[in-house]
Design a protein around this motif. Structure first.
Motif, PDB file in Angstrom:
ATOM      1  N   TYR A   9       0.810  -1.215   0.000  1.00 39.77           N
ATOM      2  CA  TYR A   9       0.000   0.000   0.000  1.00 39.77           C
ATOM      3  C   TYR A   9       0.846   1.270   0.000  1.00 39.77           C
TER       4      TYR A   9
ATOM      5  N   PRO B 112      -1.936   2.035  -3.226  1.00 35.58           N
ATOM      6  CA  PRO B 112      -1.879   0.599  -3.502  1.00 35.58           C
ATOM      7  C   PRO B 112      -1.243   0.290  -4.849  1.00 35.58           C
TER       8      PRO B 112
ATOM      9  N   CYS C 163     -11.262   4.785  -4.372  1.00 40.13           N
ATOM     10  CA  CYS C 163     -10.903   3.823  -3.327  1.00 40.13           C
ATOM     11  C   CYS C 163     -10.901   4.459  -1.940  1.00 40.13           C
ATOM     12  N   SER C 164     -11.199   3.628  -0.952  1.00 37.08           N
ATOM     13  CA  SER C 164     -11.031   3.981   0.456  1.00 37.08           C
ATOM     14  C   SER C 164     -10.459   2.764   1.162  1.00 37.08           C
ATOM     15  N   THR C 165      -9.432   2.960   1.980  1.00 38.24           N
ATOM     16  CA  THR C 165      -8.757   1.850   2.650  1.00 38.24           C
ATOM     17  C   THR C 165      -8.845   2.018   4.158  1.00 38.24           C
TER      18      THR C 165
ATOM     19  N   CYS D 293      -8.594  -3.583   4.421  1.00 41.16           N
ATOM     20  CA  CYS D 293      -9.732  -3.666   3.506  1.00 41.16           C
ATOM     21  C   CYS D 293      -9.765  -2.421   2.633  1.00 41.16           C
ATOM     22  N   THR D 294      -9.942  -2.625   1.341  1.00 38.24           N
ATOM     23  CA  THR D 294     -10.059  -1.526   0.390  1.00 38.24           C
ATOM     24  C   THR D 294     -11.433  -1.571  -0.266  1.00 38.24           C
TER      25      THR D 294
END
Length: 745
Positions: free
Chosen positions: A258, A287, A298-300, A738-739
């Motif tokens: 990441y 990532p 995206c959100s991680t 988690c993405t």
């Protein structure tokens, strides 16, 4: 004074409004009508061309007229003129240039500034006065303008009336702003609903750890249409537009995967907590396995895998099993307890047999004619296998079977088989000499030794012929994980009761209880406790029969774990959601059954990540919820023992992640698979990439050393000596990531 023209025209009939209730008075023609039902048909009557017998009328539908029923729910219709106006208008002849008589709708005070326009043609009889006199064949172009006023309404100019059908305008609901200009409410709401869905992380997700339950709650919230509370760690806008969710477990992901390009060359290890819950760490997130064009969507988040200080639990099982409340548990128990059952209620359905990898008999109930042909074709490749046949014989018709086996160079082979009847009496018990050389007698489990088989000459083929004379295809066969016994017997049977299926593991599915545990828990009997003498197939078969009897006597709720319910079943019951699971342990014969499971979930066997992506694309229109397990990276980094045709990699080759060619290749493949998936799914699809765990290798290595110690006291001593070390490894193994990827147009 009673309103004279307090009427509306609804589907060609006149309806009167009840002023007190704001509802249409019931005249017996439309019992379900309400004030809202007629709002789209408010009329003004133009009496010109009343002699035209071919007049045509068109009623604008309610949905077209007013789309915001909530705002107009309490709207009442009142007369816009008094007796003087009525008398004057009735005495004035209608001309082509004169305005039409008007029924004007005025809202209550909270809609004092509302204005709406409705235009339509109508062919029917229209009530024209207080006494309900009708004018036949009226051709009216009706145009109503509503604006609340305490003074009498002025007649509208004839130029305001559309001159032709092409001038008709769709109705809108408007209001005046503080500057007196008209503003539209409905377009704003429609625009809001037409906006693409969006997910915004809240502070909790950015600074603290989440749980697997938090991820599961997000899935349930998005897919369920009923009122479900939104998880507190994020905000979802227009969630009803998210119609599909794809959850992919990707074990093997590490913090270094990441890091952005500026941090890529650094060797230092950064943990997920530091990377995902600090401002400095989140700024460096980029990532490597996600294309730049997808990254903006995206959100991680940091997720802690389930477990304790010294143990790691399965994230997959925690994800698919939803905890039940006390009331829900009691409801299930009560429903199951009221029903009396027979042994036929315990038979495995064809879908259960396929899921458990049973050999399929062509006469298995539930097989379609087409599937039966496929079974016959599949079975024809195995010449030394047998199918039980139908024949008449005296009772008993219910048997229990158990086998013992050893290990040869060709796998497990039969060494003993025992059969008992419904009363637990021995029907058949025979030792068997394996066809191939024995590598391991498995005495601890089988009870078979070299001495026991030394003079045995009975073969598997002879045993098969004996069983065909005892067991008819119409009889019921009971056993514990019976698929293993049938495989070493090379035999197929259509009617199966499996005690590992009718009784649940204490931890819930997909775990299966051992026969030893079931015997002690439900029969208060101790079996399989002698490592020197091993198991006894006759005793095991008898225990299976006794467990089945106990189940029949006590009902379906007996022996079931009702603490959890499958997420697939919950989605199926609430919204009829169809689900698909993709993993490497599903049966290859999933296509044989045309009936969906009780969870409305279908499973496909996929041994490679690329197969998972292709299956999702292929069945995109057949399901709304997909759960897959991508294992290429997991195997490449030795997070799990290798299986199948996956490439084996030495553990010595993975000291520095990202610096090895094979590691970069796997990351590149993962990137290609995710890009392929993203480009294939429709807009507003939510993709969830979840590692499920952190780095489990050191934890697994320490566990393997501990499990090799046979002595219980020595094993406990080893665990105590390595307690702190174990806790450190477990903590690392529980650091998951988690993405969330939400595809937008």
């Amino acid at each position: 004074m009673k309103n004279r023209a307090n009427t509306i025209l609804n589907k060609g009939t006149i309806k009167e409004i009840d002023d007190e209730k704001g509802e249409i008075k019931d005249d017996g023609t439309n019992k379900n009508s309400s004030c809202n039902d007629g709002l789209s048909n408010i009329v003004q009557v133009n009496k010109k061309n009343t002699n035209n017998a071919n007049s045509e009328f068109k009623i604008i539908s309610q949905n077209d007229a007013i789309s915001d029923n909530d705002n107009m729910h309490n709207l009442k219709l009142i007369s816009s003129y008094n007796d003087t106006d009525m008398a004057r208008r009735e005495s004035t002849p209608s001309t082509a240039s004169s305005s039409s008589d008007s029924f004007i709708a005025a809202p209550p005070n909270r809609f004092a500034n509302a204005m709406f326009n409705i235009s339509f043609n109508h062919k029917d009889n229209v009530c024209d006065n207080e006494n309900g006199n009708k004018n036949d064949n009226v051709n009216g172009i009706i145009n109503g303008n509503l604006k609340h006023s305490t003074s009498a309404k002025r007649r509208r100019r004839s130029s305001a009336v559309p001159s032709s059908k092409t001038d008709l305008q769709m109705p809108t609901l408007k209001h005046e702003d503080s500057n007196g200009s008209l503003q539209s409410d409905i377009p704003k709401k429609k625009k809001k609903l037409l906006k693409p869905p969006a997910i915004t992380l809240k502070e909790r997700a950015l600074t603290k750890k989440l749980s697997v339950k938090d991820l599961r709650d997000l899935i349930l919230y998005v897919l369920q249409k009923k009122n479900v509370n939104c998880p507190t760690w994020l905000q979802v806008e227009n969630k009803n537009q998210i119609t599909k969710v794809i959850t992919l477990f990707v074990p093997g992901l590490q913090p270094s995967d990441y890091l952005n390009s500026e941090e890529e060359g650094k060797e230092e290890y950064i943990g997920f907590p530091e990377l995902l819950t600090t401002t400095k760490g989140r700024k460096s997130i980029r990532p490597r396995f996600i294309e730049s064009g997808i990254f903006s969507n995206c959100s991680t988040v940091y997720v802690q895998a389930p477990g304790s200080k010294k143990s790691l639990f399965s994230s997959y099982n925690a994800f698919i099993n939803v905890g039940l409340s006390k009331a829900e548990k009691q409801k299930i128990i009560n429903e199951l307890g009221l029903r009396k059952i027979t042994i036929n209620d315990l038979l495995m359905h064809i879908s259960d047999l396929i899921e458990a990898n049973y050999p399929i008999h062509p006469d298995t109930p539930g097989l379609s004619s087409e599937s039966k042909l496929l079974v016959l074709q599949e079975n024809s490749c195995k010449k030394d296998w047998i199918n039980t046949v139908h024949f008449d014989h005296p009772a008993p018709h219910i048997f229990a079977l158990d086998c013992e086996m050893c290990l040869t160079k060709h796998g497990h082979e039969l060494t003993r088989v025992s059969i008992v009847d419904f009363n637990g009496r021995e029907v058949y018990d025979q030792l068997v000499k394996p066809e191939n050389e024995i590598i391991d007698y498995l005495t601890k489990y089988s009870g078979i030794t070299r001495e026991i088989l030394e003079n045995i000459t009975y073969t598997l083929e002879q045993v098969q012929q004996d069983i065909l004379k005892i067991l008819s295809a119409d009889d019921i066969l009971i056993g514990h994980s019976l698929q293993s016994d049938l495989k070493v017997l090379k035999m197929r049977h259509p009617k199966i009761v499996d005690t590992s299926k009718i009784f649940d593991h204490k931890a819930g599915p997909p775990f299966r209880p051992s026969l030893k545990y079931l015997a002690f828990t439900y029969l208060n009997k101790v079996i399989q406790n002698d490592d020197l003498n091993g198991h006894d197939s006759f005793i095991d078969a008898k225990i299976c029969m006794e467990l089945t009897k106990a189940k029949i006597v006590n009902g379906l709720a007996y022996g079931l774990n009702v603490n959890t319910e499958s997420i697939f079943r919950i989605l199926c019951k609430s919204d009829g959601i169809r689900s698909i699971t993709l993993n490497d342990y599903a049966s290859k014969l999933h296509f044989l059954t045309q009936r969906e499971s009780k969870d409305n979930c279908q499973s496909f066997k996929c041994t490679k990540d690329e197969e998972i992506i292709e299956h999702v694309k292929k069945y995109m229109n057949d399901a709304d919820f997909f759960v897959g397990r991508m294992r290429n990276l997991e195997f490449a980094r030795n997070y799990s023992p290798q299986r199948g045709d996956n490439i084996k990699v030495s553990s010595d080759a993975i000291d520095d992640l990202g610096n090895k060619n094979f590691d970069k290749n796997e990351m590149q493949k993962l990137k290609e698979n995710i890009t392929n998936l993203y480009n294939s799914v429709p807009n507003s699809t939510l993709i969830v990439l979840f590692s499920g765990s952190g780095d489990v290798r050191k934890y697994m290595e320490l566990n393997q050393k501990m499990n090799k110690i046979k002595n219980k006291e020595e094993r406990e001593k080893f665990q105590k000596e390595h307690s702190r070390e174990l806790e450190t490894y477990v903590q690392c193994a529980r650091e998951a990531v988690c993405t969330l990827i939400l595809k937008r147009a």
